[in-house]
Scaffold this motif. Structure first.
Motif, short mmCIF file in Angstrom:
data_model
loop_
_atom_site.label_atom_id
_atom_site.label_comp_id
_atom_site.label_asym_id
_atom_site.label_seq_id
_atom_site.Cartn_x
_atom_site.Cartn_y
_atom_site.Cartn_z
N ARG A 73 0.81 -1.21 0.00
CA ARG A 73 0.00 0.00 0.00
C ARG A 73 0.85 1.26 0.00
O ARG A 73 0.37 2.33 -0.39
N PHE A 74 2.07 1.16 0.48
CA PHE A 74 2.93 2.35 0.62
C PHE A 74 4.37 1.90 0.45
O PHE A 74 4.79 0.91 1.05
N VAL A 75 5.14 2.62 -0.37
CA VAL A 75 6.51 2.23 -0.68
C VAL A 75 7.42 3.44 -0.53
O VAL A 75 7.14 4.52 -1.07
N VAL A 76 8.51 3.28 0.20
CA VAL A 76 9.50 4.33 0.38
C VAL A 76 10.84 3.83 -0.15
O VAL A 76 11.27 2.73 0.18
N GLY A 77 11.50 4.65 -0.96
CA GLY A 77 12.80 4.28 -1.51
C GLY A 77 13.91 5.11 -0.89
O GLY A 77 13.76 6.31 -0.69
N THR A 78 15.03 4.46 -0.56
CA THR A 78 16.16 5.19 0.00
C THR A 78 16.96 5.82 -1.13
O THR A 78 17.12 5.25 -2.21
N SER A 79 17.48 7.02 -0.88
CA SER A 79 18.28 7.73 -1.90
C SER A 79 19.33 8.57 -1.19
O SER A 79 19.02 9.28 -0.24
N ALA A 80 20.57 8.49 -1.68
CA ALA A 80 21.65 9.23 -1.05
C ALA A 80 21.79 10.64 -1.61
O ALA A 80 22.56 11.44 -1.09
N ARG A 81 21.03 10.97 -2.67
CA ARG A 81 21.15 12.28 -3.27
C ARG A 81 19.83 12.66 -3.91
O ARG A 81 18.97 11.82 -4.17
N ARG A 82 19.66 13.95 -4.16
CA ARG A 82 18.45 14.45 -4.80
C ARG A 82 18.36 13.92 -6.24
O ARG A 82 19.31 14.00 -7.00
N ARG A 83 17.21 13.41 -6.60
CA ARG A 83 16.99 12.90 -7.94
C ARG A 83 16.05 13.83 -8.70
O ARG A 83 15.48 14.76 -8.14
N THR A 84 15.89 13.52 -10.00
CA THR A 84 14.96 14.30 -10.82
C THR A 84 13.53 13.82 -10.63
O THR A 84 12.60 14.46 -11.13
N ILE A 85 13.33 12.70 -9.93
CA ILE A 85 11.99 12.18 -9.69
C ILE A 85 11.32 13.03 -8.61
O ILE A 85 11.83 13.14 -7.50
N PRO A 86 10.17 13.65 -8.91
CA PRO A 86 9.50 14.51 -7.91
C PRO A 86 8.76 13.69 -6.85
O PRO A 86 7.58 13.39 -6.99
N LEU A 87 9.48 13.34 -5.80
CA LEU A 87 8.90 12.56 -4.70
C LEU A 87 8.96 13.38 -3.41
O LEU A 87 9.88 14.17 -3.22
N PRO A 88 8.00 13.19 -2.52
CA PRO A 88 8.16 13.76 -1.17
C PRO A 88 9.44 13.22 -0.54
O PRO A 88 9.69 12.02 -0.58
N GLU A 89 10.26 14.08 0.01
CA GLU A 89 11.52 13.68 0.63
C GLU A 89 11.35 13.67 2.16
O GLU A 89 11.16 14.72 2.76
N LEU A 90 11.41 12.50 2.74
CA LEU A 90 11.15 12.35 4.17
C LEU A 90 12.44 12.14 4.95
O LEU A 90 13.40 11.56 4.44
N SER A 91 12.45 12.60 6.18
CA SER A 91 13.53 12.26 7.09
C SER A 91 13.36 10.80 7.51
O SER A 91 12.27 10.23 7.38
N PRO A 92 14.42 10.15 7.99
CA PRO A 92 14.27 8.77 8.46
C PRO A 92 13.17 8.61 9.50
O PRO A 92 12.40 7.64 9.46
N ARG A 93 13.04 9.55 10.42
CA ARG A 93 12.01 9.45 11.46
C ARG A 93 10.61 9.56 10.87
O ARG A 93 9.70 8.80 11.21
#
Length: 252
Positions: A73-93
């Protein structure tokens, strides 16, 4: 935490798989999934699992990411740098809180990419949000298993917090986009166009369209569309109408 999947994509070193399994088990996570690992099963994975061999034994190995995310139902991907994909960027917490909250309703997934290159853009496009561990910019290199440990710890904290009734309301960050939100009249034109297109393709099969249109209205209003997204959707509808006319033997 049984609904939270840890998905390792394209892992190159089997020892990292074992270390990730160990990191998961220390925090109460048990659902490990592997997508196209270069070497697995492998004795090095079991050696570094250090007692988490049961997670390795039960971990499905998938050929592609679609299989690993089935039912989520919900998927979060880890990323070490800003990408061109417009996704909400969440803190680990915040990512952990949202994953735990969504896991109350069904399976969710946290994705980790390849050791050298991380997740590809096409893989991030399957995510609802991304998460970045705020490492020191002067030395940002983080081992895969260490990243799994950090986020597994946050998932543990969020689970304990939720059990105590202290889980805050999730507030995902908006996508980094400069397009203005769609206006009420733009949305009404979209809804009118959608209704026409559904008629043109005979979607309703003679049934009253009011209920379906009401649900579609609520869906699109929840999505918070911007002006560009409305134009894209209307372009798709126009193309569907054109193909419907061709199918009926009319002119495009």
């Amino acid at each position: 935490m049984e609904n939270i999947r840890i998905v390792l994509v394209g892992t190159q070193h089997p020892g990292n798989i074992g270390s990730a399994a160990r990191a998961m088990k220390t925090m109460g996570l048990a659902s490990l999934r592997l997508v196209a690992p270069e070497r697995f099963p492998d004795p090095e994975a079991n050696m570094l699992a250090a007692g988490a061999d049961d997670l390795l034994a039960s971990a499905p190995v998938h050929d592609d990411l679609v299989q690993a995310l089935a039912g989520c139902r919900f998927v979060v991907g880890t990323s070490a740098r800003r990408r061109t994909i417009p996704l909400p960027e969440l803190s680990p917490r915040e990512a952990a809180r949202q994953l735990v909250q969504a896991a109350a309703e069904g399976p969710v997934a946290l994705l980790f990419g390849r050791e050298r290159t991380g997740l590809e853009n096409a893989e991030l496009q399957r995510c609802h949000a991304s998460v970045c561990i705020p490492t020191d910019p002067g030395f940002a290199s983080l081992n895969l298993a260490a990243a799994v440990q950090v986020l597994s710890y946050e998932l543990r904290l969020a689970t304990l917090e939720a059990a105590g009734g202290q889980l805050p309301v999730a507030r995902p960050m908006p996508p980094p986009d400069t397009e203005p939100p769609a206006t009420a009249d733009e949305l009404e034109r979209l809804f009118g166009h959608l209704e026409e297109a559904l008629d043109d393709i005979d979607f309703h099969k003679g049934r009253p369209p009011e209920m379906v249109m009401g649900r579609l209205r609520r869906l699109y209003l929840r999505a918070g569309l911007d002006t560009r997204e409305v134009k894209i959707l209307r372009g798709i509808l126009s193309e569907a109408q054109r193909m419907a006319r061709l199918a009926r033997g009319g002119q495009a």
